[in-house]
Design a protein around this motif. Structure first.
Motif, PDB file in Angstrom:
ATOM      1  N   UNK A 258      -0.907   4.595  23.816  1.00  0.00           N
ATOM      2  CA  UNK A 258      -0.291   4.300  22.524  1.00  0.00           C
ATOM      3  C   UNK A 258      -1.264   4.557  21.380  1.00  0.00           C
ATOM      4  N   UNK A 259      -0.673   4.815  20.215  1.00  0.00           N
ATOM      5  CA  UNK A 259      -1.440   4.895  18.976  1.00  0.00           C
ATOM      6  C   UNK A 259      -0.502   4.509  17.846  1.00  0.00           C
ATOM      7  N   UNK A 260      -0.952   3.591  17.006  1.00  0.00           N
ATOM      8  CA  UNK A 260      -0.178   3.248  15.804  1.00  0.00           C
ATOM      9  C   UNK A 260      -0.704   4.047  14.622  1.00  0.00           C
ATOM     10  N   UNK A 261       0.186   4.795  13.985  1.00  0.00           N
ATOM     11  CA  UNK A 261      -0.093   5.426  12.694  1.00  0.00           C
ATOM     12  C   UNK A 261       1.078   5.011  11.800  1.00  0.00           C
ATOM     13  N   UNK A 262       0.787   4.139  10.827  1.00  0.00           N
ATOM     14  CA  UNK A 262       1.846   3.463  10.079  1.00  0.00           C
ATOM     15  C   UNK A 262       1.994   4.025   8.676  1.00  0.00           C
ATOM     16  N   UNK A 263       3.206   3.922   8.162  1.00  0.00           N
ATOM     17  CA  UNK A 263       3.479   4.154   6.737  1.00  0.00           C
ATOM     18  C   UNK A 263       3.439   2.792   6.056  1.00  0.00           C
ATOM     19  N   UNK A 264       2.680   2.678   4.958  1.00  0.00           N
ATOM     20  CA  UNK A 264       2.478   1.328   4.424  1.00  0.00           C
ATOM     21  C   UNK A 264       2.202   1.324   2.920  1.00  0.00           C
ATOM     22  N   UNK A 265       2.438   0.172   2.329  1.00  0.00           N
ATOM     23  CA  UNK A 265       2.020  -0.121   0.948  1.00  0.00           C
ATOM     24  C   UNK A 265       1.255  -1.438   1.035  1.00  0.00           C
ATOM     25  N   UNK A 266      -0.082  -1.339   1.073  1.00  0.00           N
ATOM     26  CA  UNK A 266      -0.922  -2.510   1.329  1.00  0.00           C
ATOM     27  C   UNK A 266      -1.917  -2.740   0.199  1.00  0.00           C
ATOM     28  N   UNK A 267      -2.673  -1.689  -0.162  1.00  0.00           N
ATOM     29  CA  UNK A 267      -3.742  -1.872  -1.167  1.00  0.00           C
ATOM     30  C   UNK A 267      -3.164  -2.366  -2.488  1.00  0.00           C
ATOM     31  N   UNK A 268      -2.107  -1.733  -2.961  1.00  0.00           N
ATOM     32  CA  UNK A 268      -1.439  -2.139  -4.201  1.00  0.00           C
ATOM     33  C   UNK A 268      -0.030  -2.622  -3.863  1.00  0.00           C
ATOM     34  N   UNK A 269       0.173  -3.961  -3.744  1.00  0.00           N
ATOM     35  CA  UNK A 269       1.508  -4.457  -3.422  1.00  0.00           C
ATOM     36  C   UNK A 269       2.539  -3.944  -4.435  1.00  0.00           C
ATOM     37  N   UNK A 270       3.762  -3.812  -3.975  1.00  0.00           N
ATOM     38  CA  UNK A 270       4.859  -3.316  -4.809  1.00  0.00           C
ATOM     39  C   UNK A 270       5.373  -4.469  -5.661  1.00  0.00           C
ATOM     40  N   UNK A 271       5.519  -4.241  -6.952  1.00  0.00           N
ATOM     41  CA  UNK A 271       6.013  -5.277  -7.867  1.00  0.00           C
ATOM     42  C   UNK A 271       7.432  -4.916  -8.291  1.00  0.00           C
ATOM     43  N   UNK A 272       8.337  -5.888  -8.156  1.00  0.00           N
ATOM     44  CA  UNK A 272       9.723  -5.679  -8.574  1.00  0.00           C
ATOM     45  C   UNK A 272      10.104  -6.714  -9.624  1.00  0.00           C
ATOM     46  N   UNK A 273      10.626  -6.239 -10.741  1.00  0.00           N
ATOM     47  CA  UNK A 273      11.213  -7.139 -11.738  1.00  0.00           C
ATOM     48  C   UNK A 273      12.576  -7.606 -11.225  1.00  0.00           C
ATOM     49  N   UNK A 274      13.161  -8.635 -11.866  1.00  0.00           N
ATOM     50  CA  UNK A 274      14.482  -9.087 -11.407  1.00  0.00           C
ATOM     51  C   UNK A 274      15.478  -7.929 -11.324  1.00  0.00           C
ATOM     52  N   UNK A 275      16.140  -7.858 -10.184  1.00  0.00           N
ATOM     53  CA  UNK A 275      17.219  -6.894  -9.897  1.00  0.00           C
ATOM     54  C   UNK A 275      16.746  -5.435  -9.820  1.00  0.00           C
TER      55      UNK A 275
END
Length: 306
Positions: A258-275
């Motif tokens: 096995x090998x995990x190679x992931x797609x990710x958003x880690x260093x800069x978390x995603x910010x969402x405004x309301x809606x």
């Protein structure tokens, strides 16, 4: 196309996706997790540990778990967040796809519950569209903020890829990039190698990675192409022998295939405004290695082997 839903021996409902050339995928409502992806020759392309726990509330080791709203161990939330340990629902309100006779799709949704809100007080809807077409598995995650205040989150699709022998695998596309080394207290380094090869434990988050990464399995003469959008980071993980022994759901020799190679958003978390809504995309496909390696091997390009 009506969905084919079956219950496995553990009683977990799973959805079987098939397409005319013979490839297939299996998706659990538990965790919204892809647990199988087979090519038209019925070869399994994803790793699933023989020691995996298939009983909620345990996470299932293998396939493609969804890590949300965090990656790793932070604060009160369980490791890699709670999305992989919840039962998802079929998304009845998903926008229909244009008819395609060589594609099979399921739309899933996870909404915040009172239990989640106690640990993570945010109102969200997490949707995941999973499609297979000849030679390709596509996952499209979306997160909508249904709260009246902004929030941020991390996200990862953890891809457990099935390989013949981890010591015969190389990853191209991450050379010269910075990464956080989780074996060295998340210290930041720059990748010096032409390609990543494996002779021991690795646990790294590569930053600002390209939209295309190649995982070349020399023994199987097969290359996975990972294409992604909206997820700028890539995690590369293999526990190797000592750590694998300490993981009760890995199996002693599981790390070798096995090998995990992931797609990710880690260093800069995603910010969402309301809606507001965030959308990512990941495509996994396989090609013959001789072609892909020639395209991506910098030394071949330098020496004029086209």
């Amino acid at each position: 196309m009506p969905l084919n839903i079956v219950h496995d021996k553990d009683g977990l409902p799973r959805i079987i996706l098939t397409e005319p050339t013979g490839s297939s995928a299996e998706v659990l409502l538990y965790g919204g997790q892809v647990v199988s992806w087979k090519n038209e020759r019925r070869e399994e392309l994803l790793f699933m540990s023989s020691k995996s726990f298939w009983k909620p509330p345990k996470a299932i080791r293998g396939g493609i778990p969804v890590c949300f709203p965090q990656f790793g161990n932070l604060g009160l939330l369980e490791q890699h967040g709670f999305a992989r340990n919840r039962f998802w629902s079929l998304d009845e309100d998903a926008s229909p796809l244009p008819p395609a006779n060589n594609q099979s799709t399921v739309d899933l949704i996870l909404k915040s519950t009172e239990e989640d809100i106690k640990a993570w007080p945010r109102g969200f809807e997490l949707r995941l569209r999973i499609s297979i077409s000849p030679g390709k598995l596509t996952l499209i995650p979306r997160v909508r903020n249904v709260d009246n205040k902004a929030f941020s989150f991390m996200f990862a699709l953890r891809n457990y890829l099935s390989v013949s022998d981890i010591s015969e695998v190389r990853v191209e596309g991450l050379e010269t990039l910075d990464y956080f080394d989780y074996l060295m207290n998340k210290e930041r380094f720059t990748e010096q190698a032409d390609a990543i090869t494996f002779d021991g434990e690795i646990d790294r988050v590569y930053l600002s990675t390209p939209t295309k990464i190649a995982i070349i399995d020399h023994e199987k003469k097969r290359t996975f192409e990972l294409r992604k959008d909206g997820m700028p980071d890539s995690v590369v993980w293999n526990p190797w022998d000592k750590k694998a022994k300490a993981l009760p759901d890995m199996g002693v020799d599981g790390y070798k295939t096995m090998l995990c190679v992931d797609s990710a958003a880690i260093e800069n978390p995603i910010v969402l405004k309301p809606f507001e809504e965030w959308r990512g995309r990941q495509e996994l496909s396989t090609v013959s290695s001789s072609y892909c390696s020639g395209q991506l091997d910098p030394r071949r390009v330098l020496h004029g082997f086209h």
